[in-house]
Design a protein around this motif. Structure first.
Motif, PDB file in Angstrom:
ATOM      1  N   THR A  20       1.365  -0.680   0.099  1.00 34.02           N
ATOM      2  CA  THR A  20      -0.129  -0.207   0.388  1.00 34.02           C
ATOM      3  C   THR A  20       0.906   1.271  -0.471  1.00 34.02           C
ATOM      4  O   THR A  20       0.735   1.946  -0.631  1.00 34.02           O
ATOM      5  CB  THR A  20      -1.434   0.235   1.081  1.00 34.02           C
ATOM      6  OG1 THR A  20      -1.773  -1.485   1.019  1.00 34.02           O
ATOM      7  CG2 THR A  20      -2.234   1.511   0.986  1.00 34.02           C
ATOM      8  N   ARG A  21       1.931   1.101   0.558  1.00 33.69           N
ATOM      9  CA  ARG A  21       2.660   2.146   0.945  1.00 33.69           C
ATOM     10  C   ARG A  21       3.638   3.255  -0.259  1.00 33.69           C
ATOM     11  O   ARG A  21       3.917   3.784  -0.739  1.00 33.69           O
ATOM     12  CB  ARG A  21       4.015   1.934   1.342  1.00 33.69           C
ATOM     13  CG  ARG A  21       5.170   3.350   1.961  1.00 33.69           C
ATOM     14  CD  ARG A  21       5.856   2.942   3.112  1.00 33.69           C
ATOM     15  NE  ARG A  21       6.673   3.870   3.376  1.00 33.69           N
ATOM     16  CZ  ARG A  21       6.848   4.884   3.717  1.00 33.69           C
ATOM     17  NH1 ARG A  21       5.748   5.640   4.779  1.00 33.69           N
ATOM     18  NH2 ARG A  21       7.989   5.264   3.831  1.00 33.69           N
ATOM     19  N   LEU A  66       0.556  11.057   3.249  1.00 31.44           N
ATOM     20  CA  LEU A  66       0.002  11.329   4.219  1.00 31.44           C
ATOM     21  C   LEU A  66      -0.718  10.181   4.262  1.00 31.44           C
ATOM     22  O   LEU A  66      -0.331   9.266   6.483  1.00 31.44           O
ATOM     23  CB  LEU A  66      -1.104  12.044   5.075  1.00 31.44           C
ATOM     24  CG  LEU A  66      -1.732  12.250   6.835  1.00 31.44           C
ATOM     25  CD1 LEU A  66      -0.750  12.356   7.517  1.00 31.44           C
ATOM     26  CD2 LEU A  66      -2.909  13.359   5.864  1.00 31.44           C
ATOM     27  N   LEU A  67      -1.083   9.491   3.813  1.00 31.92           N
ATOM     28  CA  LEU A  67      -1.611   7.709   4.090  1.00 31.92           C
ATOM     29  C   LEU A  67      -0.823   7.493   3.912  1.00 31.92           C
ATOM     30  O   LEU A  67      -1.301   5.772   4.416  1.00 31.92           O
ATOM     31  CB  LEU A  67      -2.910   7.973   2.892  1.00 31.92           C
ATOM     32  CG  LEU A  67      -4.311   9.216   2.541  1.00 31.92           C
ATOM     33  CD1 LEU A  67      -4.362   8.722   1.042  1.00 31.92           C
ATOM     34  CD2 LEU A  67      -5.069   8.650   3.817  1.00 31.92           C
ATOM     35  N   SER A  68       0.211   6.871   3.378  1.00 32.04           N
ATOM     36  CA  SER A  68       1.289   5.778   3.533  1.00 32.04           C
ATOM     37  C   SER A  68       2.111   5.740   4.692  1.00 32.04           C
ATOM     38  O   SER A  68       2.756   5.432   5.089  1.00 32.04           O
ATOM     39  CB  SER A  68       2.236   6.896   1.941  1.00 32.04           C
ATOM     40  OG  SER A  68       3.352   7.569   2.161  1.00 32.04           O
ATOM     41  N   ARG A  69       1.564   7.148   5.917  1.00 36.51           N
ATOM     42  CA  ARG A  69       2.588   7.266   7.283  1.00 36.51           C
ATOM     43  C   ARG A  69       2.326   6.189   7.744  1.00 36.51           C
ATOM     44  O   ARG A  69       3.453   5.776   8.716  1.00 36.51           O
ATOM     45  CB  ARG A  69       1.891   8.301   7.616  1.00 36.51           C
ATOM     46  CG  ARG A  69       2.715   8.484   8.632  1.00 36.51           C
ATOM     47  CD  ARG A  69       2.436   9.758   9.191  1.00 36.51           C
ATOM     48  NE  ARG A  69       2.878  10.881  10.726  1.00 36.51           N
ATOM     49  CZ  ARG A  69       2.927  10.986  11.653  1.00 36.51           C
ATOM     50  NH1 ARG A  69       1.173  10.168  12.214  1.00 36.51           N
ATOM     51  NH2 ARG A  69       3.404  10.951  12.765  1.00 36.51           N
ATOM     52  N   PRO A  70       1.211   5.529   8.119  1.00 37.28           N
ATOM     53  CA  PRO A  70       1.094   4.002   9.126  1.00 37.28           C
ATOM     54  C   PRO A  70       2.237   3.368   9.075  1.00 37.28           C
ATOM     55  O   PRO A  70       2.569   2.318   8.420  1.00 37.28           O
ATOM     56  CB  PRO A  70      -0.667   4.006   9.256  1.00 37.28           C
ATOM     57  CG  PRO A  70      -0.964   5.217   8.281  1.00 37.28           C
ATOM     58  CD  PRO A  70       0.064   5.490   7.268  1.00 37.28           C
ATOM     59  N   LEU A  84      -2.124   8.183  10.547  1.00 37.84           N
ATOM     60  CA  LEU A  84      -2.411   8.767   9.955  1.00 37.84           C
ATOM     61  C   LEU A  84      -1.859  10.049  11.018  1.00 37.84           C
ATOM     62  O   LEU A  84      -1.242  10.717   9.830  1.00 37.84           O
ATOM     63  CB  LEU A  84      -3.977   9.392   9.268  1.00 37.84           C
ATOM     64  CG  LEU A  84      -4.194   7.874   8.781  1.00 37.84           C
ATOM     65  CD1 LEU A  84      -5.567   8.210   8.177  1.00 37.84           C
ATOM     66  CD2 LEU A  84      -3.391   7.954   7.224  1.00 37.84           C
ATOM     67  N   THR A  85      -2.443  10.181  11.567  1.00 41.53           N
ATOM     68  CA  THR A  85      -2.087  12.222  12.027  1.00 41.53           C
ATOM     69  C   THR A  85      -1.534  12.288  14.020  1.00 41.53           C
ATOM     70  O   THR A  85      -1.195  13.271  13.743  1.00 41.53           O
ATOM     71  CB  THR A  85      -3.104  12.840  11.918  1.00 41.53           C
ATOM     72  OG1 THR A  85      -4.058  12.616  12.520  1.00 41.53           O
ATOM     73  CG2 THR A  85      -3.529  12.980  10.916  1.00 41.53           C
ATOM     74  N   SER A  86      -1.551  11.078  13.795  1.00 41.11           N
ATOM     75  CA  SER A  86      -1.269  10.748  15.334  1.00 41.11           C
ATOM     76  C   SER A  86      -0.059   9.618  15.891  1.00 41.11           C
ATOM     77  O   SER A  86       0.002   9.222  14.552  1.00 41.11           O
ATOM     78  CB  SER A  86      -2.439  10.387  16.224  1.00 41.11           C
ATOM     79  OG  SER A  86      -2.443   9.118  16.210  1.00 41.11           O
ATOM     80  N   LEU A 120      -2.880   1.591  12.434  1.00 42.83           N
ATOM     81  CA  LEU A 120      -3.491   1.179  10.552  1.00 42.83           C
ATOM     82  C   LEU A 120      -1.674   0.838  10.369  1.00 42.83           C
ATOM     83  O   LEU A 120      -2.165   0.248   8.982  1.00 42.83           O
ATOM     84  CB  LEU A 120      -3.706   2.805  10.561  1.00 42.83           C
ATOM     85  CG  LEU A 120      -5.204   3.182  10.958  1.00 42.83           C
ATOM     86  CD1 LEU A 120      -5.787   3.274  11.616  1.00 42.83           C
ATOM     87  CD2 LEU A 120      -5.330   4.442   9.695  1.00 42.83           C
ATOM     88  N   GLY A 121      -0.862   0.725  11.143  1.00 41.45           N
ATOM     89  CA  GLY A 121       0.049  -0.253  10.198  1.00 41.45           C
ATOM     90  C   GLY A 121      -0.002  -1.888  10.176  1.00 41.45           C
ATOM     91  O   GLY A 121       0.481  -2.218   8.815  1.00 41.45           O
TER      92      GLY A 121
END
Length: 152
Positions: A20-21, A66-70, A84-86, A120-121
């Protein structure tokens, strides 16, 4: 999940949805390159219009990054869950259970304060077998290092 006890991975270990990343980052680069190329190639655009195209490309690409961050990073002292944001750091003793049930979009961590934290990872969307293996590995780590209990 089967009752076979998975081997615990060597620490530190990072769990993330790799396919996904890759897709998200490649799409982000493609979107940026395409929109920027259009801005450069269209002769009728003013400098301000070109700049707005590039800024739009940056914005769209940033959302995909940002969507690829988890990710979930496990080390000797505990787990860091980056969504995503935390970002949240947990000690092993805080994790009671690692859950990935059929139909779940990602792993959920049941915590000793009575709450649940989405991780989410580890998500089965594109690579279900990898997500199940990662969830089992994280579960095994939580059970051997913390106060975790087994649950399907």
């Amino acid at each position: 999940m089967s009752t076979d006890a998975p081997a615990t991975p060597a620490l530190p270990v990072t769990f993330r949805p790799t396919r996904t990343r890759i897709v998200l980052l490649a799409a982000g680069a493609g979107v940026f390159a395409t929109i920027t190329a259009i801005a450069v190639l269209l002769d009728r655009l003013s400098t301000g219009e070109r700049l707005s195209f590039v800024l739009t490309a940056v914005l769209l690409s940033s959302v995909l990054v940002l969507l690829s961050r988890p990710k979930v990073v496990a080390d000797e002292d505990g787990v860091t869950v980056v969504n995503l944001t935390s970002k949240r750091r947990l000690e092993w003793a805080q994790i009671l259970r690692v859950n990935l049930r059929p139909g779940d979009p990602w792993v959920f961590l049941d915590l000793n304060d009575g709450t649940s934290l989405a991780a989410l990872g580890i998500q089965p969307g594109v690579a279900r077998a990898k997500a199940v293996a990662d969830a089992r590995a994280l579960r095994a780590l939580a059970e051997t290092r913390g106060s975790g209990a087994h649950d399907n």
